[in-house]
Design a protein around this motif. Structure first.
Motif, PDB file in Angstrom:
ATOM      1  N   TRP A  49      23.366  -2.536  51.758  1.00 14.79           N
ATOM      2  CA  TRP A  49      23.433  -1.307  51.402  1.00 14.79           C
ATOM      3  C   TRP A  49      24.790  -0.549  51.582  1.00 14.79           C
ATOM      4  O   TRP A  49      24.603  -0.069  52.913  1.00 14.79           O
ATOM      5  N   LEU A  50      25.632  -0.266  50.778  1.00 10.46           N
ATOM      6  CA  LEU A  50      26.816   0.515  51.068  1.00 10.46           C
ATOM      7  C   LEU A  50      26.538   1.902  50.679  1.00 10.46           C
ATOM      8  O   LEU A  50      26.506   2.084  49.513  1.00 10.46           O
ATOM      9  N   VAL A  51      26.503   2.822  51.773  1.00 11.37           N
ATOM     10  CA  VAL A  51      26.110   4.181  51.430  1.00 11.37           C
ATOM     11  C   VAL A  51      27.358   5.099  51.877  1.00 11.37           C
ATOM     12  O   VAL A  51      27.196   5.938  52.743  1.00 11.37           O
ATOM     13  N   LEU A  52      28.517   4.884  51.196  1.00 14.64           N
ATOM     14  CA  LEU A  52      29.583   5.990  51.758  1.00 14.64           C
ATOM     15  C   LEU A  52      29.387   7.450  50.824  1.00 14.64           C
ATOM     16  O   LEU A  52      28.675   7.345  50.160  1.00 14.64           O
ATOM     17  N   PRO A  53      29.858   8.151  51.641  1.00 14.97           N
ATOM     18  CA  PRO A  53      29.961   9.727  50.953  1.00 14.97           C
ATOM     19  C   PRO A  53      30.500   9.754  49.632  1.00 14.97           C
ATOM     20  O   PRO A  53      31.357   9.000  49.319  1.00 14.97           O
ATOM     21  N   GLU A  54      29.788  10.450  48.575  1.00 19.70           N
ATOM     22  CA  GLU A  54      30.242  10.593  47.373  1.00 19.70           C
ATOM     23  C   GLU A  54      31.739  10.934  47.191  1.00 19.70           C
ATOM     24  O   GLU A  54      32.391  10.492  46.467  1.00 19.70           O
ATOM     25  N   GLU A  55      32.153  11.777  48.112  1.00 14.94           N
ATOM     26  CA  GLU A  55      33.427  12.414  48.292  1.00 14.94           C
ATOM     27  C   GLU A  55      34.568  11.241  48.265  1.00 14.94           C
ATOM     28  O   GLU A  55      35.520  11.301  47.593  1.00 14.94           O
ATOM     29  N   GLU A  56      34.137  10.220  49.288  1.00 15.83           N
ATOM     30  CA  GLU A  56      34.808   9.063  49.547  1.00 15.83           C
ATOM     31  C   GLU A  56      35.139   8.139  48.282  1.00 15.83           C
ATOM     32  O   GLU A  56      36.244   7.492  47.959  1.00 15.83           O
ATOM     33  N   CYS A  57      33.951   8.027  47.591  1.00 19.76           N
ATOM     34  CA  CYS A  57      33.645   7.236  46.454  1.00 19.76           C
ATOM     35  C   CYS A  57      34.454   7.686  45.240  1.00 19.76           C
ATOM     36  O   CYS A  57      35.450   6.973  44.645  1.00 19.76           O
ATOM     37  N   ILE A  58      34.401   8.997  45.097  1.00 14.98           N
ATOM     38  CA  ILE A  58      35.264   9.855  44.043  1.00 14.98           C
ATOM     39  C   ILE A  58      36.800   9.585  44.401  1.00 14.98           C
ATOM     40  O   ILE A  58      37.676   9.215  43.236  1.00 14.98           O
ATOM     41  N   THR A 113      29.804   3.898  56.702  1.00 16.23           N
ATOM     42  CA  THR A 113      31.114   4.056  57.197  1.00 16.23           C
ATOM     43  C   THR A 113      32.158   3.075  57.034  1.00 16.23           C
ATOM     44  O   THR A 113      31.567   1.804  56.752  1.00 16.23           O
ATOM     45  N   ARG A 114      33.467   3.179  56.553  1.00 12.88           N
ATOM     46  CA  ARG A 114      34.410   2.257  56.503  1.00 12.88           C
ATOM     47  C   ARG A 114      34.297   1.216  57.579  1.00 12.88           C
ATOM     48  O   ARG A 114      34.449   0.197  57.531  1.00 12.88           O
ATOM     49  N   ASP A 115      34.328   1.894  58.811  1.00 15.24           N
ATOM     50  CA  ASP A 115      34.260   0.997  60.014  1.00 15.24           C
ATOM     51  C   ASP A 115      33.354  -0.076  60.178  1.00 15.24           C
ATOM     52  O   ASP A 115      33.395  -1.303  60.430  1.00 15.24           O
ATOM     53  N   GLU A 116      32.087   0.462  59.881  1.00 15.16           N
ATOM     54  CA  GLU A 116      30.828  -0.523  59.575  1.00 15.16           C
ATOM     55  C   GLU A 116      31.080  -1.470  58.680  1.00 15.16           C
ATOM     56  O   GLU A 116      30.482  -2.707  59.112  1.00 15.16           O
ATOM     57  N   ILE A 117      31.588  -1.162  57.422  1.00 22.75           N
ATOM     58  CA  ILE A 117      32.061  -1.866  56.449  1.00 22.75           C
ATOM     59  C   ILE A 117      32.673  -3.303  57.014  1.00 22.75           C
ATOM     60  O   ILE A 117      32.524  -4.428  56.851  1.00 22.75           O
ATOM     61  N   GLU A 118      33.874  -2.686  57.644  1.00 19.63           N
ATOM     62  CA  GLU A 118      35.059  -3.631  57.983  1.00 19.63           C
ATOM     63  C   GLU A 118      34.492  -4.365  59.154  1.00 19.63           C
ATOM     64  O   GLU A 118      34.944  -5.741  59.189  1.00 19.63           O
ATOM     65  N   THR A 119      33.750  -4.201  60.086  1.00 19.66           N
ATOM     66  CA  THR A 119      33.157  -5.034  61.075  1.00 19.66           C
ATOM     67  C   THR A 119      31.825  -5.925  60.604  1.00 19.66           C
ATOM     68  O   THR A 119      31.521  -6.881  61.458  1.00 19.66           O
ATOM     69  N   PHE A 120      31.051  -5.668  59.649  1.00 19.83           N
ATOM     70  CA  PHE A 120      29.851  -6.181  59.372  1.00 19.83           C
ATOM     71  C   PHE A 120      30.105  -7.787  59.012  1.00 19.83           C
ATOM     72  O   PHE A 120      29.295  -8.543  59.743  1.00 19.83           O
ATOM     73  N   PRO A 121      31.017  -8.153  58.567  1.00 13.75           N
ATOM     74  CA  PRO A 121      31.400  -9.836  58.261  1.00 13.75           C
ATOM     75  C   PRO A 121      31.261 -10.395  59.538  1.00 13.75           C
ATOM     76  O   PRO A 121      30.915 -11.563  59.625  1.00 13.75           O
ATOM     77  N   SER A 122      31.801  -9.689  60.629  1.00 15.97           N
ATOM     78  CA  SER A 122      32.019 -10.636  61.785  1.00 15.97           C
ATOM     79  C   SER A 122      30.556 -10.805  62.434  1.00 15.97           C
ATOM     80  O   SER A 122      30.373 -11.479  63.447  1.00 15.97           O
ATOM     81  N   THR A 123      29.587  -9.882  62.184  1.00 15.62           N
ATOM     82  CA  THR A 123      28.108  -9.716  62.665  1.00 15.62           C
ATOM     83  C   THR A 123      27.161 -10.614  61.944  1.00 15.62           C
ATOM     84  O   THR A 123      25.969 -10.942  62.463  1.00 15.62           O
ATOM     85  N   VAL A 124      27.451 -11.192  60.615  1.00 19.41           N
ATOM     86  CA  VAL A 124      26.756 -11.899  60.149  1.00 19.41           C
ATOM     87  C   VAL A 124      26.515 -13.624  60.617  1.00 19.41           C
ATOM     88  O   VAL A 124      27.606 -14.057  60.825  1.00 19.41           O
ATOM     89  N   ASN A 125      25.301 -13.856  60.941  1.00 19.56           N
ATOM     90  CA  ASN A 125      25.074 -15.151  61.592  1.00 19.56           C
ATOM     91  C   ASN A 125      25.163 -16.340  60.062  1.00 19.56           C
ATOM     92  O   ASN A 125      24.237 -16.249  59.305  1.00 19.56           O
ATOM     93  N   ARG A 126      26.056 -17.076  60.151  1.00 28.22           N
ATOM     94  CA  ARG A 126      26.633 -17.922  59.022  1.00 28.22           C
ATOM     95  C   ARG A 126      25.483 -19.099  59.067  1.00 28.22           C
ATOM     96  O   ARG A 126      25.769 -20.112  58.130  1.00 28.22           O
ATOM     97  N   GLY A 127      24.815 -19.221  59.981  1.00 30.03           N
ATOM     98  CA  GLY A 127      23.996 -20.477  60.275  1.00 30.03           C
ATOM     99  C   GLY A 127      24.477 -21.606  60.041  1.00 30.03           C
ATOM    100  O   GLY A 127      23.866 -22.617  59.940  1.00 30.03           O
TER     101      GLY A 127
END
Length: 127
Positions: A49-58, A113-127
């Motif tokens: 779930w991506l929950v960025l601030p509305e101001e950023e989305c706008i 946050t954008r930082d969390e979104i950018e780093t997330f793919p490297s944390t996913v276990n692709r099993g």
């Protein structure tokens, strides 16, 4: 729906398309429309779930290029819709997405946050 801005598929067709995509071995489905995201949940292994601030989305919407078929009235309506994300109560709202996230029993993440979104793919276990 392909072919233009703000064109909608019939709801049953949209549900069938999401269900078909979710039957594949590997997939990602964007879930701004919570009623459609629910169609894929039985086959989902990870929910993000991506929950960025509305101001950023706008700001992102304002800065993006005009899409084919989009006009000033449609752009204005989209900006209004985005600004009401936390106050709406339907499946396409913060409350609707929160309910989906809370009910999901598999691996789930909430990225704010954008930082969390950018780093997330490297944390996913692709099993």
């Amino acid at each position: 729906m392909p072919g233009g801005f703000n064109l909608r598929r019939p709801p049953d067709d949209a549900k069938e398309a999401v269900q078909a995509a979710a039957r594949e071995d590997g997939w990602i489905i964007e879930g701004v429309f919570g009623w459609l995201a629910r169609q894929a949940l039985p086959r989902a292994t990870i929910l993000v779930w991506l929950v960025l601030p509305e101001e950023e989305c706008i700001r992102n919407l304002i800065n993006r290029p005009i899409k084919s078929g989009e006009d000033p009235d449609a752009r204005s309506a989209l900006l209004q819709w985005c600004s009401e994300y936390r106050t709406r109560t339907n499946a396409n709202s913060y409350a609707g997405h929160r309910d989906i996230h809370e009910a999901f029993t598999g691996e789930k993440h909430r990225l704010c946050t954008r930082d969390e979104i950018e780093t997330f793919p490297s944390t996913v276990n692709r099993g």
